[in-house]
Design an enzyme around this catalytic site. Sequence first.
Site, PDB file in Angstrom:
ATOM      1  N   LEU A  12       3.850   5.440 -13.040  1.00 19.77           N
ATOM      2  CA  LEU A  12       4.309   6.257 -11.910  1.00 19.77           C
ATOM      3  C   LEU A  12       5.126   5.366 -10.983  1.00 19.77           C
ATOM      4  CD1 LEU A  12       0.963   8.154 -11.067  1.00 19.77           C
ATOM      5  CD2 LEU A  12       2.632   8.586 -12.890  1.00 19.77           C
ATOM      6  N   GLY A  13       6.425   5.614 -10.934  1.00 15.17           N
ATOM      7  CA  GLY A  13       7.305   4.789 -10.121  1.00 15.17           C
ATOM      8  C   GLY A  13       8.023   3.790 -11.002  1.00 15.17           C
ATOM      9  N   CYS A  14       9.364   3.735 -10.866  1.00 16.44           N
ATOM     10  CA  CYS A  14      10.120   2.810 -11.720  1.00 16.44           C
ATOM     11  C   CYS A  14      11.157   2.078 -10.871  1.00 16.44           C
ATOM     12  CB  CYS A  14      10.761   3.567 -12.883  1.00 16.44           C
ATOM     13  SG  CYS A  14      11.227   2.476 -14.246  1.00 16.44           S
ATOM     14  N   LYS A 107      -1.444  -1.274  -1.570  1.00 16.82           N
ATOM     15  CA  LYS A 107      -2.352  -1.848  -0.567  1.00 16.82           C
ATOM     16  C   LYS A 107      -2.669  -0.873   0.560  1.00 16.82           C
ATOM     17  CE  LYS A 107       1.800  -4.094   0.679  1.00 16.82           C
ATOM     18  NZ  LYS A 107       2.376  -3.996  -0.626  1.00 16.82           N
ATOM     19  N   VAL A 134      -2.591  -7.385  -3.342  1.00 16.69           N
ATOM     20  CA  VAL A 134      -2.668  -8.507  -2.406  1.00 16.69           C
ATOM     21  C   VAL A 134      -2.070  -9.757  -3.049  1.00 16.69           C
ATOM     22  CG1 VAL A 134      -4.180  -9.966  -0.994  1.00 16.69           C
ATOM     23  CG2 VAL A 134      -4.800  -7.583  -1.410  1.00 16.69           C
ATOM     24  N   LYS A 207      -3.803  -5.924   3.626  1.00 15.66           N
ATOM     25  CA  LYS A 207      -4.306  -6.925   2.682  1.00 15.66           C
ATOM     26  C   LYS A 207      -5.571  -7.590   3.226  1.00 15.66           C
ATOM     27  CE  LYS A 207       0.312  -7.676   0.812  1.00 15.66           C
ATOM     28  NZ  LYS A 207       1.602  -8.385   1.029  1.00 15.66           N
ATOM     29  N   GLY A 306       8.029  -9.445  -5.216  1.00 16.78           N
ATOM     30  CA  GLY A 306       9.088  -9.529  -6.215  1.00 16.78           C
ATOM     31  C   GLY A 306       8.714  -8.752  -7.463  1.00 16.78           C
TER      32      GLY A 306
END
Lengths: 451, 451
Positions: A12-14, A107, A134, A207, A306
């Site tokens: 889910l999500g690219c 998070k 985290v 976090k 990243g």
Amino acid sequence: MVRTRPLKVALLGCGVVGSQVARLMTAHAGDLAARIGAPVELAGVAVRRLGRARGDVDPALVTTDAESLVTRGDIDVVVELIGGIEPARSLINAAFESGASVVTANKALLAGDGPALQAAAEKHAADLYFEASVAGAIPLLRPLRESLAGDKVDRVLGIVNGTTNFILDRMESSGASYGEALDEATALGYAEADPTADVEGFDAAAKAAILAGIAFHTRVRLDDVHREGITEITAADIAGARQMGHAVKLLAICERAEDGRSVTARVHPAMIPLSHPLASVREAYNAVFVEAEAAGRLMFYGQGAGGAPTASAVLGDLVAACRNRLTGGLGPRESAYAQLPVSPMGEVTTRYHVSLDVVDKPGVLAQCAAVFADHGVSIDTVRQTGKGNKGGKVGKGGNVGNDGQEGRGGEAKLVVVTHRAPDAALGATVEALRSLDTVHGVASTMRVEGE
Amino acid sequence: MVRTRPLKVALLGCGVVGSQVARLMTAHAGDLAARIGAPVELAGVAVRRLGRARGDVDPALVTTDAESLVTRGDIDVVVELIGGIEPARSLINAAFESGASVVTANKALLAGDGPALQAAAEKHAADLYFEASVAGAIPLLRPLRESLAGDKVDRVLGIVNGTTNFILDRMESSGASYGEALDEATALGYAEADPTADVEGFDAAAKAAILAGIAFHTRVRLDDVHREGITEITAADIAGARQMGHAVKLLAICERAEDGRSVTARVHPAMIPLSHPLASVREAYNAVFVEAEAAGRLMFYGQGAGGAPTASAVLGDLVAACRNRLTGGLGPRESAYAQLPVSPMGEVTTRYHVSLDVVDKPGVLAQCAAVFADHGVSIDTVRQTGKGNKGGKVGKGGNVGNDGQEGRGGEAKLVVVTHRAPDAALGATVEALRSLDTVHGVASTMRVEGE
């Protein structure tokens, strides 16, 4: 030993991370199959809008209907990389109800709804893994939850937001202002167009809540975390800290009280000695110190954000969830049995570095020292600089009353570093100092950590 | 949620680490029960000789008959802290045959017989955990085996022996000789009466074999690990390294070849730049760098030995093994599917720092440079110092033939740092240099890493 029927993964999500997860799943398919004991297949990729290039992802796998993908019934593991609260929360719950395990890097959702999500996982005998939430690529939650499961963690102290570390590092190394350093971070892709979540400490606070919950086996909500950002840090603050042999870092600090009966979690800028390993964490790197009773001091260091680094953490969790699907095992559950109360910031004991602009006449130092004493705050060092003087003088402890050598008239600077005291008493001291006629202003106040 | 019947643990060995394991099991009994989901009971402690004080251990639990303890039939987890090959190996096998899982800190046994022990665990559907065998308290094997299970590890570079790090750190900070620093380490309990296993690199080599095996999913035997100790390091080596901006450390290095088709594992002293985080690892601390394709550079730092820190790692494994007993899960199995060949040291590409005592006359530098060239070794920098000169000159790359400015007669020093070349070619170069009439001796040779 590798079974034939593949395990099916829904992504889910690219975006930055999701596209790296998809790429690595393809590039390392053989290794993943060998390590898991069965091939892993990317069964579908849910995105918000069709039509954008998705790297190497087979267009036939891409859909905008995340819910149908998650609930289609044959998905073994759902990897949630959408972020934010909704629709991520509903999709994760739907995944559990459909019998899938979940790996997420979310998070904000974990810090807010962690207990409910963990309960849902438990109810459906599924796994919920969130290492990537985290400190990105750094293996941190697994060591805390598993490697230190037989130890007592007393303190977690870390740099967990790469954007703010990049900004503070630039301010330190180049003397840039906050605004200039933020612009550079934005230009280099380290800061988002709206940097609020990072620079105001919201990201680090989420976090900290997750870390404190795991470290202390206690539920810690986002609201329990005291939060201050870095937007008011000036080049002068950083130069002043450097002069004292310190660096300024945005720290997430989770502590067990000395009597062991309560815990605290907070995020704020702080001065740490240049000799502390966290002081030399550069650029957008993250690093987390953990102090445990038996293990002593541990440090974990690496890239906190990243695409590829975060994808590494996601894939580690994916392998664990897949292995459990095959062996019938289950990863660690929520552990909140300790139920320790979370104390408010005012009760945390901290040290303050206070820089005051004062009238340069006899008696001012004594007057200020009396304010500290009245609030039960003990002074460690005081440094006094007359206007235009480059030097100054430093007194230790009780010598601060001896200020007969002060100049007369004009303006001077007093820099005081306190011993540990309740944060509320330190705050009240600063307020009281501000109201003195002889104090023109409080130039800066910063906590001192890591000593 | 805590079940009543306790999990039973047999402790083999009650020395520095074992007594801490027993103490922590008692001190944290409530926490361990909550985290595992059942109480954990110390069912017996096997020792070599009765009669010595065993801290808080109930004397009724102590026995010299380890085998009967392990095979009595109701033990859930055996914690093996005897060390060495026998009787540890037989007892671990007996534990598996009796249906118990095993937690061990025994690096020598793991490095030698790891595959057979893992096969025995697999056969009996039991767990074999060994986090404490490498880098003491530092969570390192679990992150490598699990957190990085979806990544490709290219390199592990670490300080994994505290004794030798203490000795080298002392030599560096105080200018002490190797013998003086070893005496200090012995007096402070950092070195054993017979320090051979540490100072000759055997301990680090066993850890390198374990790390390389896990990192590269390949069986790496102790014999596959090239090993050199620190006994020939002189104060002059360390001073010379410092002059070049480097520190000397005993490193364990596991690398995947650039073409990905083979791996290497080695332990030897090396120069690393002072700016490298490993250079500032002081005293008996350990630290390990891991470089992975997606995660990038990670570092793990902490105490590599000592009773309580090692016990922390043992207890983390104990909790994992106990959880698996309750849930029916199993920890990670041996993963050696990649079966990459382990190349010999001669094929590793390294950089050499070579210090030569030469005749101080024209042409010597050109002569030496020709020897490097003949062996296909490219020179990075060369520094030439006439006898009694404090200074010297530095040439980069191709300038080394231009040595018309050399002094005449007497003795000079040539310090050469090479580019990367096969270790065998570098070794052959040094041998060839040694045979030149104009070279009085090779004062030191050391590899350069971490750049």
